[in-house]
Design an enzyme around this catalytic site. Sequence first.
Site, PDB file in Angstrom:
ATOM      1  N   GLY A  52       0.825  -1.203   0.000  1.00 30.64           N
ATOM      2  CA  GLY A  52       0.000   0.000   0.000  1.00 30.64           C
ATOM      3  C   GLY A  52       0.859   1.254   0.000  1.00 30.64           C
ATOM      4  O   GLY A  52       0.570   2.203   0.714  1.00 30.64           O
ATOM      5  N   HIS A  53       1.922   1.225  -0.813  1.00 32.18           N
ATOM      6  CA  HIS A  53       2.818   2.375  -0.897  1.00 32.18           C
ATOM      7  C   HIS A  53       3.661   2.301  -2.169  1.00 32.18           C
ATOM      8  O   HIS A  53       3.658   1.309  -2.870  1.00 32.18           O
ATOM      9  CB  HIS A  53       3.727   2.447   0.335  1.00 32.18           C
ATOM     10  CG  HIS A  53       4.675   1.297   0.451  1.00 32.18           C
ATOM     11  ND1 HIS A  53       4.358   0.160   1.166  1.00 32.18           N
ATOM     12  CD2 HIS A  53       5.905   1.089  -0.073  1.00 32.18           C
ATOM     13  CE1 HIS A  53       5.370  -0.685   1.096  1.00 32.18           C
ATOM     14  NE2 HIS A  53       6.320  -0.149   0.341  1.00 32.18           N
ATOM     15  N   SER A  54       4.374   3.382  -2.389  1.00 28.73           N
ATOM     16  CA  SER A  54       5.353   3.479  -3.459  1.00 28.73           C
ATOM     17  C   SER A  54       6.631   4.050  -2.858  1.00 28.73           C
ATOM     18  O   SER A  54       6.587   4.687  -1.802  1.00 28.73           O
ATOM     19  CB  SER A  54       4.824   4.412  -4.551  1.00 28.73           C
ATOM     20  OG  SER A  54       5.808   4.642  -5.534  1.00 28.73           O
ATOM     21  N   ARG A  99       2.612  -0.581  -4.918  1.00 28.60           N
ATOM     22  CA  ARG A  99       2.485  -2.022  -4.752  1.00 28.60           C
ATOM     23  C   ARG A  99       1.557  -2.374  -3.604  1.00 28.60           C
ATOM     24  O   ARG A  99       1.534  -1.690  -2.573  1.00 28.60           O
ATOM     25  CB  ARG A  99       3.845  -2.687  -4.544  1.00 28.60           C
ATOM     26  CG  ARG A  99       4.465  -2.665  -3.159  1.00 28.60           C
ATOM     27  CD  ARG A  99       5.225  -1.420  -2.725  1.00 28.60           C
ATOM     28  NE  ARG A  99       5.948  -0.713  -3.732  1.00 28.60           N
ATOM     29  CZ  ARG A  99       7.217  -0.913  -4.049  1.00 28.60           C
ATOM     30  NH1 ARG A  99       7.933  -1.763  -3.367  1.00 28.60           N
ATOM     31  NH2 ARG A  99       7.785  -0.226  -5.002  1.00 28.60           N
ATOM     32  N   ILE A 124       5.655   6.941  -0.326  1.00 28.69           N
ATOM     33  CA  ILE A 124       4.387   7.621  -0.597  1.00 28.69           C
ATOM     34  C   ILE A 124       3.320   6.627  -0.182  1.00 28.69           C
ATOM     35  O   ILE A 124       3.201   5.550  -0.781  1.00 28.69           O
ATOM     36  CB  ILE A 124       4.234   8.002  -2.084  1.00 28.69           C
ATOM     37  CG1 ILE A 124       5.335   8.968  -2.512  1.00 28.69           C
ATOM     38  CG2 ILE A 124       2.847   8.601  -2.328  1.00 28.69           C
ATOM     39  CD1 ILE A 124       5.315   9.312  -3.993  1.00 28.69           C
TER      40      ILE A 124
END
Length: 135
Positions: A52-54, A99, A124
Amino acid sequence: MKTTLSEIQLIKIPVVEDFRGNLGFVQNGFLPFDFKRVYYLFDVPSNSFRGGHSHINQQETLIALSGSFEVVLHDGFEKKSFLLNKPNVGLYIPTGIWRELQNFSSGSVCLVLAQDVFDEADYIRDFDEFLKSKK
């Protein structure tokens, strides 16, 4: 940088086969980046998701050491899913890719080889903010 899904790679991990059991290995110089951190996810409930982030600067490679899980990747324009279920295949994720990991099987273990040490400023974590960064 405008990273796209076309830069994602499935990487075949070298394996030494032996009747006593196989040995897979990854060492510096093999991946598209040198790694400074190794961590793993385990005991993830099947209905949970991780990620749940980049990352802004960091690259990673994910390997299903045991069991299976799905990796859903988004480059800001399109989405693609990968099922990881073999310990001799790694999924290379360059910078700038969102992802989410989901559908963990019982007993699954996700190994992550990360380019750098943990730095919260490199993440992020809001999808809308991620989409804005891609425009």
